[in-house]
Design an enzyme around this catalytic site. Sequence first.
Site, PDB file in Angstrom:
ATOM      1  N   SER A 151       3.004  11.069  -5.908  1.00 24.95           N
ATOM      2  CA  SER A 151       4.093  11.516  -5.045  1.00 24.95           C
ATOM      3  C   SER A 151       5.286  10.600  -5.335  1.00 24.95           C
ATOM      4  O   SER A 151       5.619  10.360  -6.485  1.00 24.95           O
ATOM      5  CB  SER A 151       3.658  11.460  -3.582  1.00 24.95           C
ATOM      6  OG  SER A 151       4.707  11.865  -2.725  1.00 24.95           O
ATOM      7  N   TYR A 165      13.123  18.831  -4.245  1.00 23.23           N
ATOM      8  CA  TYR A 165      12.242  17.775  -4.756  1.00 23.23           C
ATOM      9  C   TYR A 165      11.472  17.147  -3.600  1.00 23.23           C
ATOM     10  O   TYR A 165      10.258  16.968  -3.671  1.00 23.23           O
ATOM     11  CB  TYR A 165      13.066  16.717  -5.489  1.00 23.23           C
ATOM     12  CG  TYR A 165      12.227  15.615  -6.092  1.00 23.23           C
ATOM     13  CD1 TYR A 165      11.343  15.870  -7.139  1.00 23.23           C
ATOM     14  CD2 TYR A 165      12.320  14.311  -5.619  1.00 23.23           C
ATOM     15  CE1 TYR A 165      10.574  14.857  -7.698  1.00 23.23           C
ATOM     16  CE2 TYR A 165      11.559  13.297  -6.179  1.00 23.23           C
ATOM     17  CZ  TYR A 165      10.689  13.578  -7.215  1.00 23.23           C
ATOM     18  OH  TYR A 165       9.923  12.570  -7.757  1.00 23.23           O
ATOM     19  N   LYS A 169       7.344  17.126  -2.852  1.00 19.12           N
ATOM     20  CA  LYS A 169       6.582  15.895  -2.662  1.00 19.12           C
ATOM     21  C   LYS A 169       6.001  15.808  -1.244  1.00 19.12           C
ATOM     22  O   LYS A 169       4.876  15.335  -1.056  1.00 19.12           O
ATOM     23  CB  LYS A 169       7.465  14.675  -2.944  1.00 19.12           C
ATOM     24  CG  LYS A 169       7.848  14.519  -4.414  1.00 19.12           C
ATOM     25  CD  LYS A 169       6.621  14.392  -5.302  1.00 19.12           C
ATOM     26  CE  LYS A 169       6.987  14.054  -6.741  1.00 19.12           C
ATOM     27  NZ  LYS A 169       5.795  13.979  -7.627  1.00 19.12           N
TER      28      LYS A 169
END
Length: 301
Positions: A151, A165, A169
């Site tokens: 991550s 993004y 994650k």
Amino acid sequence: MNPVNTKPYQLPPDAVWLITGCSSGIGRAVATLIAEQHPSHRLVATARDVSSLSYLPDNNPNILKLPLDVASPDSINSAFTAAISHFNHTLDIVVNNAGYSLSGDTESATEEETHREIETLFFGTARVATRSIEVMRQSPDKRGGIIFNISSLAGQVGLPGHAYYHAGKFAVEGWSESVAREVHPDWNINICIIEPSGVKTSFEGHSKAHMKPHPAYQSPDMPARKLEAYVQMGIKAGAAAGMLEPGEVAEAIYSVASKEEKVPLRLPLGPTAWKMIKAKLEAQLRELEEVKGVSAMGREL
């Protein structure tokens, strides 16, 4: 709530490592570490383009280089079939590393850009991890394993200009925590979420995509522009020297796998990640106390 990673993990002396995204950065650093410093271990190094793995020898029976595109279920299945056939249906450590960043003004994001990002960051990670669990729980000697889902600080702290993004994650983090509580403790399958801050990789090249700028967000006082200016000031001032080297992340991953202790569910890497995650959690606790009266809805807490 089911506990996670309940038993100390013992890394076998002939452990089989499968690593995605080995063409550069963290994936390449982990692959190099295993190949050069732990020759009794066995390595499945993967990348979308196998030619990018030329830094690894071709004549080592303990190293298998395979094409793998995490956005393709067929590619994943083919790679896993080849890997477990080559190494006697054994898989001990998986480093789920493939991915890229998508940054820019969220209003400008296209459907294609956003779907491709989530497909790679989240669904690709989930596919590889799920297949890994299947192999680990059916291994001949039932020795379990560790799945390292890469991550980021971005999986804990949201910043302007990187919404999709962060979404990918954050999804990896929630999925990983749920699945870590789902597997049976007797399987000894451990999940560890790695959360590095800035890493000196080629992320700025083929692994970093930018959305088209949106005219409504170009003023210097917009949050994303302020963040960009702050980052550029840090780079010019040499603050980038505080970024992590890929080799440091690789060493941390190997340390967790080999120290014969319980595997942490989450592992922030780097002072920046640790401090920012701590500050975020402390702020959340304060905010939780502030809304306590509303949250209770007239009931006792």
